[in-house]
Design an enzyme around this catalytic site. Structure first.
Site, mmCIF file in Angstrom:
data_model
loop_
_atom_site.group_PDB
_atom_site.id
_atom_site.type_symbol
_atom_site.label_atom_id
_atom_site.label_comp_id
_atom_site.label_asym_id
_atom_site.label_seq_id
_atom_site.Cartn_x
_atom_site.Cartn_y
_atom_site.Cartn_z
ATOM 1 N N GLY A 1 -8.574 -4.102 3.641
ATOM 2 C CA GLY A 1 -9.214 -2.895 3.138
ATOM 3 C C GLY A 1 -8.202 -2.090 2.349
ATOM 4 C CD GLN B 1 -4.480 2.417 1.943
ATOM 5 O OE1 GLN B 1 -5.607 1.931 1.929
ATOM 6 N NE2 GLN B 1 -3.497 1.905 2.657
ATOM 7 C CB CYS C 1 -2.059 1.338 7.545
ATOM 8 S SG CYS C 1 -2.565 2.283 6.099
ATOM 9 C CG LEU C 2 -2.305 -2.951 2.914
ATOM 10 C CD1 LEU C 2 -3.117 -3.249 1.653
ATOM 11 C CD2 LEU C 2 -1.445 -4.157 3.290
ATOM 12 C CG HIS D 1 -7.878 1.684 8.816
ATOM 13 N ND1 HIS D 1 -6.816 1.582 9.687
ATOM 14 C CD2 HIS D 1 -7.337 1.814 7.576
ATOM 15 C CE1 HIS D 1 -5.681 1.651 8.993
ATOM 16 N NE2 HIS D 1 -5.967 1.787 7.703
ATOM 17 C CD GLU D 2 -9.331 0.696 4.379
ATOM 18 O OE1 GLU D 2 -8.796 1.526 3.618
ATOM 19 O OE2 GLU D 2 -8.666 -0.152 5.012
ATOM 20 C CG HIS E 1 -6.791 5.357 4.229
ATOM 21 N ND1 HIS E 1 -5.496 5.828 4.312
ATOM 22 C CD2 HIS E 1 -6.744 4.084 4.700
ATOM 23 C CE1 HIS E 1 -4.716 4.881 4.820
ATOM 24 N NE2 HIS E 1 -5.447 3.808 5.075
HETATM 25 ZN ZN ZN Z 1 -4.819 2.058 5.970
#
Ligand code: ZN
Length: 181
Positions: free
Chosen positions: A44, A49, A95-96, A137-138, A141
């Site tokens: 995701g 991000q 998380c990236l 999760h997304e 963000h």
């Molecule tokens: Zn994340």
């Protein structure tokens, strides 16, 4: 185009993102976000991000060996969670933007969501299991919330120095990142 991924500590990750004007052509951006996500081996990626404070994210959970994940490759524009189930479950998230840290997070197992797809067609769907997990999760963000914000005080303290290190560029990843100045 592959964007650098914004690292923990950048204020854009803590900001509530803006609604997209309905009808806005985001197809190129969505395609770039998928490329950026696959390049970093993510499931995701939310627009903040890559430094864009808009209510948009992409997911591809097809790599998970779960029934519900088949075909769960989507673009979400101006999404909303309109209902949450009572049952919560814990799952280890990463998380990236926060490489190297993985922690269990409790979230509702089932949610009902409403969103627009890349053609501005509106959908209402019930998501369960991994799909609901990735969505939440997304979705966090675009509200300026990170999975580490859900951790207990103790876990937050234990991760404090590593998070500080990430914000200073002390990471070992094979994708490009953008660090706060
Ligand atoms: Zn994340």
């Amino acid at each position: 185009m592959i964007y650098p991924i914004v690292a923990f500590g950048d204020p854009v990750l803590k900001k509530e993102a803006a609604e997209l004007p309905k009808g806005e052509d985001i197809k190129q951006l969505a395609s770039d976000m998928f490329d950026t996500m696959y390049n970093a081996k993510g499931v995701g990626l939310a627009a903040p991000q890559i430094g864009k404070s808009i209510r948009m994210f992409v997911v591809d959970a097809e790599g998970f060996d779960e029934e519900e994940c088949k075909g769960f490759k989507k673009v979400f524009l101006n999404p909303e969670i309109i209902e949450e189930g009572d049952t919560e479950w814990a799952f280890e998230e990463g998380c990236l933007s926060i490489p190297g840290i993985r922690e269990e997070v409790w979230r509702p197992e089932t949610i009902v969501v409403q969103y627009f797809d890349e053609n501005w067609k509106q959908h209402k769907e019930t998501l369960t299991g991994i799909n609901a997990r990735v969505f939440q999760h997304e979705f966090d963000h675009i509200d300026g919330i990170l999975f580490t914000d859900h951790l207990s005080g103790l876990k937050k303290r234990l991760n404090k120095n590593r998070l500080l290190g990430i914000s200073k560029g002390r990471v070992d990843v094979d994708y490009r990142m953008k660090f706060p100045k």
